[in-house]
Motif scaffolding. Structure first.
Motif, PDB file in Angstrom:
ATOM      1  N   LEU A  24       0.809  -1.224   0.000  1.00 24.01           N
ATOM      2  CA  LEU A  24       0.000   0.000   0.000  1.00 24.01           C
ATOM      3  C   LEU A  24       0.842   1.274   0.000  1.00 24.01           C
ATOM      4  N   LEU A  25       1.834   1.308   0.893  1.00 22.91           N
ATOM      5  CA  LEU A  25       2.616   2.549   1.019  1.00 22.91           C
ATOM      6  C   LEU A  25       3.455   2.793  -0.230  1.00 22.91           C
ATOM      7  N   ALA A  26       4.003   1.740  -0.807  1.00 19.20           N
ATOM      8  CA  ALA A  26       4.812   1.912  -2.024  1.00 19.20           C
ATOM      9  C   ALA A  26       3.937   2.355  -3.196  1.00 19.20           C
ATOM     10  N   LEU A  27       2.750   1.787  -3.306  1.00 23.11           N
ATOM     11  CA  LEU A  27       1.812   2.246  -4.346  1.00 23.11           C
ATOM     12  C   LEU A  27       1.496   3.721  -4.143  1.00 23.11           C
ATOM     13  N   SER A  28       1.213   4.075  -2.889  1.00 18.50           N
ATOM     14  CA  SER A  28       0.777   5.438  -2.594  1.00 18.50           C
ATOM     15  C   SER A  28       1.877   6.456  -2.862  1.00 18.50           C
ATOM     16  N   PHE A  29       3.076   6.180  -2.377  1.00 23.05           N
ATOM     17  CA  PHE A  29       4.167   7.130  -2.623  1.00 23.05           C
ATOM     18  C   PHE A  29       4.577   7.112  -4.085  1.00 23.05           C
ATOM     19  N   GLY A  30       4.555   5.928  -4.696  1.00 24.13           N
ATOM     20  CA  GLY A  30       4.920   5.839  -6.106  1.00 24.13           C
ATOM     21  C   GLY A  30       4.020   6.701  -6.973  1.00 24.13           C
ATOM     22  N   CYS A  31       2.730   6.698  -6.665  1.00 25.16           N
ATOM     23  CA  CYS A  31       1.793   7.378  -7.563  1.00 25.16           C
ATOM     24  C   CYS A  31       1.765   8.892  -7.375  1.00 25.16           C
ATOM     25  N   VAL A  67      13.567   5.192  -5.954  1.00 24.92           N
ATOM     26  CA  VAL A  67      14.350   5.232  -4.714  1.00 24.92           C
ATOM     27  C   VAL A  67      13.609   6.037  -3.642  1.00 24.92           C
ATOM     28  N   LEU A  68      13.120   7.222  -4.026  1.00 27.21           N
ATOM     29  CA  LEU A  68      12.427   8.073  -3.044  1.00 27.21           C
ATOM     30  C   LEU A  68      11.150   7.407  -2.526  1.00 27.21           C
ATOM     31  N   ALA A  69      10.392   6.794  -3.434  1.00 27.18           N
ATOM     32  CA  ALA A  69       9.125   6.171  -3.027  1.00 27.18           C
ATOM     33  C   ALA A  69       9.391   4.985  -2.101  1.00 27.18           C
ATOM     34  N   VAL A  70      10.413   4.183  -2.404  1.00 29.45           N
ATOM     35  CA  VAL A  70      10.706   3.014  -1.577  1.00 29.45           C
ATOM     36  C   VAL A  70      11.191   3.443  -0.189  1.00 29.45           C
ATOM     37  N   VAL A  71      12.039   4.452  -0.130  1.00 26.03           N
ATOM     38  CA  VAL A  71      12.514   4.927   1.171  1.00 26.03           C
ATOM     39  C   VAL A  71      11.343   5.471   1.996  1.00 26.03           C
ATOM     40  N   ALA A  72      10.490   6.252   1.359  1.00 24.81           N
ATOM     41  CA  ALA A  72       9.336   6.812   2.066  1.00 24.81           C
ATOM     42  C   ALA A  72       8.409   5.704   2.544  1.00 24.81           C
ATOM     43  N   ALA A  73       8.191   4.691   1.695  1.00 32.87           N
ATOM     44  CA  ALA A  73       7.241   3.627   2.019  1.00 32.87           C
ATOM     45  C   ALA A  73       7.792   2.672   3.075  1.00 32.87           C
ATOM     46  N   PRO A  78       6.162   4.358   7.912  1.00 30.14           N
ATOM     47  CA  PRO A  78       5.914   3.506   9.084  1.00 30.14           C
ATOM     48  C   PRO A  78       6.427   4.156  10.371  1.00 30.14           C
ATOM     49  N   TRP A  79       7.588   4.788  10.292  1.00 26.90           N
ATOM     50  CA  TRP A  79       8.171   5.462  11.459  1.00 26.90           C
ATOM     51  C   TRP A  79       7.216   6.550  11.958  1.00 26.90           C
ATOM     52  N   LEU A  80       6.715   7.335  11.021  1.00 28.37           N
ATOM     53  CA  LEU A  80       5.811   8.425  11.359  1.00 28.37           C
ATOM     54  C   LEU A  80       4.486   7.902  11.921  1.00 28.37           C
ATOM     55  N   ALA A  81       3.962   6.843  11.293  1.00 21.41           N
ATOM     56  CA  ALA A  81       2.678   6.279  11.733  1.00 21.41           C
ATOM     57  C   ALA A  81       2.787   5.751  13.165  1.00 21.41           C
ATOM     58  N   VAL A  82       3.916   5.100  13.488  1.00 21.96           N
ATOM     59  CA  VAL A  82       4.117   4.567  14.829  1.00 21.96           C
ATOM     60  C   VAL A  82       4.163   5.716  15.844  1.00 21.96           C
ATOM     61  N   ARG A  83       4.917   6.765  15.508  1.00 18.62           N
ATOM     62  CA  ARG A  83       5.013   7.938  16.392  1.00 18.62           C
ATOM     63  C   ARG A  83       3.649   8.577  16.652  1.00 18.62           C
ATOM     64  N   LEU A  84       2.936   8.831  15.548  1.00 17.78           N
ATOM     65  CA  LEU A  84       1.635   9.495  15.667  1.00 17.78           C
ATOM     66  C   LEU A  84       0.665   8.636  16.467  1.00 17.78           C
ATOM     67  N   ASP A  85       0.757   7.323  16.250  1.00 18.11           N
ATOM     68  CA  ASP A  85      -0.150   6.417  16.941  1.00 18.11           C
ATOM     69  C   ASP A  85       0.127   6.412  18.445  1.00 18.11           C
ATOM     70  N   HIS A  99      -6.318  -3.117   7.452  1.00 22.47           N
ATOM     71  CA  HIS A  99      -4.933  -3.593   7.591  1.00 22.47           C
ATOM     72  C   HIS A  99      -4.122  -2.618   8.429  1.00 22.47           C
ATOM     73  N   ASP A 100      -3.142  -3.188   9.173  1.00 24.74           N
ATOM     74  CA  ASP A 100      -2.174  -2.343   9.864  1.00 24.74           C
ATOM     75  C   ASP A 100      -1.003  -2.157   8.909  1.00 24.74           C
ATOM     76  N   VAL A 101      -0.845  -0.943   8.383  1.00 29.50           N
ATOM     77  CA  VAL A 101       0.152  -0.735   7.326  1.00 29.50           C
ATOM     78  C   VAL A 101       1.584  -0.794   7.845  1.00 29.50           C
ATOM     79  N   VAL A 102       1.752  -0.685   9.183  1.00 26.59           N
ATOM     80  CA  VAL A 102       3.108  -0.761   9.727  1.00 26.59           C
ATOM     81  C   VAL A 102       3.601  -2.210   9.758  1.00 26.59           C
ATOM     82  N   THR A 103       2.721  -3.117  10.158  1.00 26.92           N
ATOM     83  CA  THR A 103       3.144  -4.523  10.244  1.00 26.92           C
ATOM     84  C   THR A 103       2.977  -5.247   8.911  1.00 26.92           C
ATOM     85  N   ASP A 104       2.264  -4.626   7.981  1.00 29.80           N
ATOM     86  CA  ASP A 104       2.001  -5.264   6.692  1.00 29.80           C
ATOM     87  C   ASP A 104       3.214  -5.109   5.755  1.00 29.80           C
TER      88      ASP A 104
END
Ligand SMILES: [Zn+2]
Length: 179
Positions: A24-31, A67-73, A78-85, A99-104
């Motif tokens: 999900l995150l790679a699709l989202s950042f990629g697009c 490269v940028l999308a993969v690093v972000a995803a 995930p780092w940001l989502a864990v912090r915010l959570d 789905h939990d996108v951090v553990t997925d």
């Protein structure tokens, strides 16, 4: 464009339908990644169209954007989502369509494939929204567009698309994000 966030329209349903096959995150950042050059270059050169170069090309989708999308995803989101959570619990920071996108976590091949597909959908949509998308940058002798010039430059077409895309986008947000 479409407005940058609307680029998730073609990719989010893929994840919802086949959650094991896509990241999900790679699709989202990629697009959305291509438009990074629009917001960074635009203020310098002063025109939206001039702001579209390598990141709106096939070359970019397989290199810089990837490269940028993969690093972000993989790391940033995930780092940001864990912090915010932790900071604001119970707000669904880690959730998307059940789905939990951090553990997925997905295999690297899935993450990379998702980022590339996301990037390709960005270019595909842009072909229908601009009079020129520099697909083959740095080679750009002739403008590349899926539309005749009169339509690509017609505000009614652009506004119409944004309205439809906006409606679907907000439906998806309401339906999947944080749920
Ligand atoms: Zn774009």
């Amino acid at each position: 464009m479409p407005l940058t966030p609307f680029h998730v329209l073609p990719v989010w349903p893929l994840y919802v339908r086949w959650p094991k096959r896509w990241d999900l995150l790679a699709l989202s950042f990629g697009c959305v990644m291509s438009d990074l050059e629009v917001i960074t270059v635009y203020p310098i050169v002063g025109t939206w169209e001039a702001g579209r170069g390598i990141m709106h090309s096939l070359l970019g989708v397989f290199t810089v954007n990837l490269v940028l999308a993969v690093v972000a995803a993989r790391y940033l989101a995930p780092w940001l989502a864990v912090r915010l959570d932790r900071r604001f619990p119970g707000k669904g920071w880690r959730k998307f369509a059940g789905h939990d996108v951090v553990t997925d976590r997905k295999a690297w091949t899935v993450t990379i494939g998702s980022a590339i597909l996301g990037g390709l959908t960005h270019l595909g949509l842009d072909l229908f929204m601009h009079y020129d998308t520099p697909l083959f940058w740095p080679w750009r002798a002739v403008p590349i567009s899926a539309l005749p010039l009169e339509i690509a430059l017609n505000p009614a077409w652009n506004v119409g698309i944004e309205l439809v895309a906006g409606a679907v986008f907000f439906w998806m947000l309401w339906r999947w994000v944080g749920k």
